[in-house]
Design a protein around this motif. Structure first.
Motif, short mmCIF file in Angstrom:
data_model
loop_
_atom_site.label_atom_id
_atom_site.label_comp_id
_atom_site.label_asym_id
_atom_site.label_seq_id
_atom_site.Cartn_x
_atom_site.Cartn_y
_atom_site.Cartn_z
N ARG A 15 -4.43 4.40 6.01
CA ARG A 15 -5.49 4.35 5.02
C ARG A 15 -4.97 4.15 3.61
N LEU A 16 -3.66 4.36 3.41
CA LEU A 16 -3.09 4.09 2.09
C LEU A 16 -3.21 2.63 1.70
N ASN A 17 -3.40 1.80 2.69
CA ASN A 17 -3.45 0.36 2.45
C ASN A 17 -4.86 -0.12 2.12
N GLY B 225 0.77 -1.24 0.00
CA GLY B 225 0.00 0.00 0.00
C GLY B 225 0.79 1.28 0.00
N ALA B 226 2.11 1.21 0.06
CA ALA B 226 2.92 2.44 0.03
C ALA B 226 3.11 2.89 -1.41
N ARG B 227 3.26 4.20 -1.63
CA ARG B 227 3.56 4.73 -2.95
C ARG B 227 5.05 4.96 -3.13
N ASP B 228 5.72 5.15 -1.99
CA ASP B 228 7.17 5.42 -2.02
C ASP B 228 7.73 5.11 -0.62
N PHE B 229 9.05 5.15 -0.49
CA PHE B 229 9.67 4.92 0.81
C PHE B 229 9.22 5.94 1.85
N TYR C 236 7.57 -6.81 6.82
CA TYR C 236 6.50 -6.17 7.58
C TYR C 236 6.60 -4.67 7.33
N VAL C 237 5.47 -4.05 7.01
CA VAL C 237 5.45 -2.62 6.69
C VAL C 237 4.41 -1.91 7.54
#
Length: 287
Positions: A228-230, A202-206, A221-222
């Motif tokens: 909510r991005l996920n 669900g991340a767009r970038d680091f 694990y993130v």
């Protein structure tokens, strides 16, 4: 006899008197400490408090008192290393509370331990059923150790003869959006590969990642800054990007591993094409 000598004698008498009283109180009152650590912690705190408010007593007497109470545990520890009998005298010994699945009521009474307190300790050891316990021992520091019966132990790969890969300790690879490249390369992964993994989650970038950890099996694990991005509705686009990024990372790895020059050039060419594809798709993936 001068005043400091009196302080020394009183300190020694007080220490051993409190040691005897602590032994009489029983182990359950001194969890995680030895008897003398327990009494020294209390006594030094009392001396420090008296030093603050007892202005009628000389400062030198307070200092000598604190030195006495601080040094005695060190001296006792050294004697304990050389004498088993002395160690048994100062620390006591373990007490068996359950043996062969049977509760030893006399030992419970000896340690002033009620059934309710025993059950609390057993539950803290993940032992809820008395019928599953083979042995329970109260240690010298008041902790209770539990050994379950063989048929109540959890099944492990070793019991069934299953060979599994030995895991190493996990490593943090992203903190506050910053990639810990040394930790990543120690496990043999690239920054592009990691980007693909966080995109899947669900991340767009680091910069979207608060914390990420990788284990020796390659599982990541993130934890995102904005959870909510996920959400599922945006995850499909990110999953496509992640797959492309991971494919690119694999091609780069293949090019580094092969000794065939033609294959190396082919992998590098396709990896560059994937990079170009990601740049062209970037605008649409952010929508």
């Amino acid at each position: 006899m001068n005043e400091l000598s009196i302080v020394l004698i009183r300190g020694l008498v007080g220490f051993f008197l409190m040691l005897i009283l602590a032994r009489m109180m029983g182990k359950k009152h001194i969890t995680d400490m030895t008897y003398y650590e327990y009494i020294v912690g209390i006594s030094i705190g009392s001396i420090a408090a008296e030093l603050t408010f007892g202005t009628e007593v000389r400062m030198s007497n307070f200092i000598v008192g604190m030195i006495i109470w601080a040094m005695l545990p060190v001296i006792i520890s050294q004697i304990e290393l050389k004498s088993f009998r002395f160690r048994k005298l100062t620390e006591g010994k373990t007490t068996i509370l359950i043996q062969d699945g049977k509760i030893l009521e006399k030992n419970l009474k000896k340690e002033s331990l009620t059934v309710d307190e025993l059950m609390i300790h057993l539950r803290q050891n993940n032992a809820f059923k008395l019928s599953e316990i083979e042995t329970a021992v109260m240690e010298k520091n008041g902790q209770i150790s539990v050994m379950k019966k063989s048929d109540a132990e959890p099944l492990t790969p070793k019991y069934v003869g299953l060979v599994v890969e030995q895991e190493k300790h996990p490593r943090i690879v992203i903190i506050d959006g910053n990639v810990m490249e040394k930790s990543l390369t120690n496990y043999g992964y690239t920054k592009d590969w990691l980007l693909g993994e966080i995109l899947k989650q669900g991340a767009r970038d680091f910069s979207d990642v608060f914390l990420a950890q990788i284990d020796s099996m390659g599982n990541v694990y993130v934890d995102l800054y904005n959870d909510r991005l996920n959400m599922p509705q945006i995850k499909q686009k990110l999953l496509v990007a992640a797959n492309i990024k991971q494919l690119q990372a694999n091609l780069v790895n293949f090019s580094l591993q092969t000794e065939n020059q033609n294959a190396k050039e082919m992998y590098q060419t396709y990896a560059k094409q994937m990079d170009k594809l990601m740049e062209e798709m970037a605008v649409y993936l952010k929508e």
